[in-house]
Scaffold this motif. Sequence first.
Motif, PDB file in Angstrom:
ATOM      1  N   LYS A  47       0.841  -1.192   0.000  1.00  0.00           N
ATOM      2  CA  LYS A  47       0.000   0.000   0.000  1.00  0.00           C
ATOM      3  C   LYS A  47       0.879   1.247   0.000  1.00  0.00           C
ATOM      4  CE  LYS A  47      -3.975   2.044   2.374  1.00  0.00           C
ATOM      5  NZ  LYS A  47      -3.404   3.388   2.485  1.00  0.00           N
ATOM      6  N   SER A  48       0.515   2.207  -0.829  1.00  0.00           N
ATOM      7  CA  SER A  48       1.308   3.437  -0.953  1.00  0.00           C
ATOM      8  C   SER A  48       1.369   4.188   0.363  1.00  0.00           C
ATOM      9  CB  SER A  48       0.709   4.341  -2.039  1.00  0.00           C
ATOM     10  OG  SER A  48       0.788   3.725  -3.286  1.00  0.00           O
ATOM     11  N   GLU A  49       2.477   4.839   0.581  1.00  0.00           N
ATOM     12  CA  GLU A  49       2.663   5.609   1.807  1.00  0.00           C
ATOM     13  C   GLU A  49       1.798   6.869   1.799  1.00  0.00           C
ATOM     14  OE1 GLU A  49       6.781   6.449   2.086  1.00  0.00           O
ATOM     15  OE2 GLU A  49       7.380   4.336   2.370  1.00  0.00           O
ATOM     16  N   ASN A  50       1.666   7.470   2.942  1.00  0.00           N
ATOM     17  CA  ASN A  50       0.939   8.736   3.118  1.00  0.00           C
ATOM     18  C   ASN A  50      -0.534   8.624   2.751  1.00  0.00           C
ATOM     19  OD1 ASN A  50       3.421   9.960   3.805  1.00  0.00           O
ATOM     20  ND2 ASN A  50       3.872  10.254   1.635  1.00  0.00           N
ATOM     21  N   ASP A  51      -1.073   7.374   2.876  1.00  0.00           N
ATOM     22  CA  ASP A  51      -2.500   7.161   2.611  1.00  0.00           C
ATOM     23  C   ASP A  51      -2.924   7.733   1.262  1.00  0.00           C
ATOM     24  OD1 ASP A  51      -2.957   5.873   5.026  1.00  0.00           O
ATOM     25  OD2 ASP A  51      -3.173   7.773   6.073  1.00  0.00           O
TER      26      ASP A  51
ATOM     27  N   ASP B  73      -7.690   2.871  -2.652  1.00  0.00           N
ATOM     28  CA  ASP B  73      -6.321   2.763  -2.147  1.00  0.00           C
ATOM     29  C   ASP B  73      -5.373   2.455  -3.294  1.00  0.00           C
ATOM     30  OD1 ASP B  73      -7.031   3.221   0.488  1.00  0.00           O
ATOM     31  OD2 ASP B  73      -7.382   1.096   0.904  1.00  0.00           O
TER      32      ASP B  73
END
Length: 239
Positions: A166-170, A184
């Motif tokens: 999952k990519s950082e920083n939402d 997401d």
Amino acid sequence: MENKTGKYLKYAIGEIILVVIGILIALQINNWNEQRKANKQELLLLKQLQIDINSNLNEVVELNERLNINKVGIDSLSARLNKKHYDIMVPVFLSQALRKSDFNYASSGYNLMQNGKASLISDEAILKSVLSLYENDFPDIITRQNEMKNGIDIIQRNFINKLFVKSENDLNIKFNEFDEVATDLFAPIDYYSLTENIEFKNILIQLGKLVEVRLAYLNKTEGNLNKTTTLLNSKFYLE
């Protein structure tokens, strides 16, 4: 006596003729009433079909837009993989590429036809056009839809779950007005290795082909829907 008998015979024959005429008139009136009822039922069925076809046309147009989002994502991600170039848009393009879009068509009028109402439609062109949509075009769309969903499931199962996080920083995103909630995004754990992964790149290409096929079937169906809409509209115009 002969005169009286003749008069009685004439009277009896006259009575019989009057009764026959009365019966014929009653039958004709009954036929008119039955035809009027049938015409009314036909118009109600055609009206429902008109509503369904318009709804399905809108669904096809929207699905076309959704699939073009897939196409942009697949083409853009493939281009970056081939150039071994990474930027923040890679997770976005991946999400676009793997979007699933269903074709949900309205069929209230067709269901009535299946339940014995098809004979109400007196216009052979309308009948053939409607049946072709529901028995050929729509099943074709569903078949291609399932093929694409299976392809996406394979990519998610064999690659996304193993090679992405999952990519950082939402980081998440909505695509146009289609999404009620944001999606997401996932980034590759090792992007360089991913650019060398021939299997991943090939299955991405295959997914792109499935999208192109779906778009081709949609364009054909859109043309048939427009044709059917014209036939139905002309029927109501004439009425």
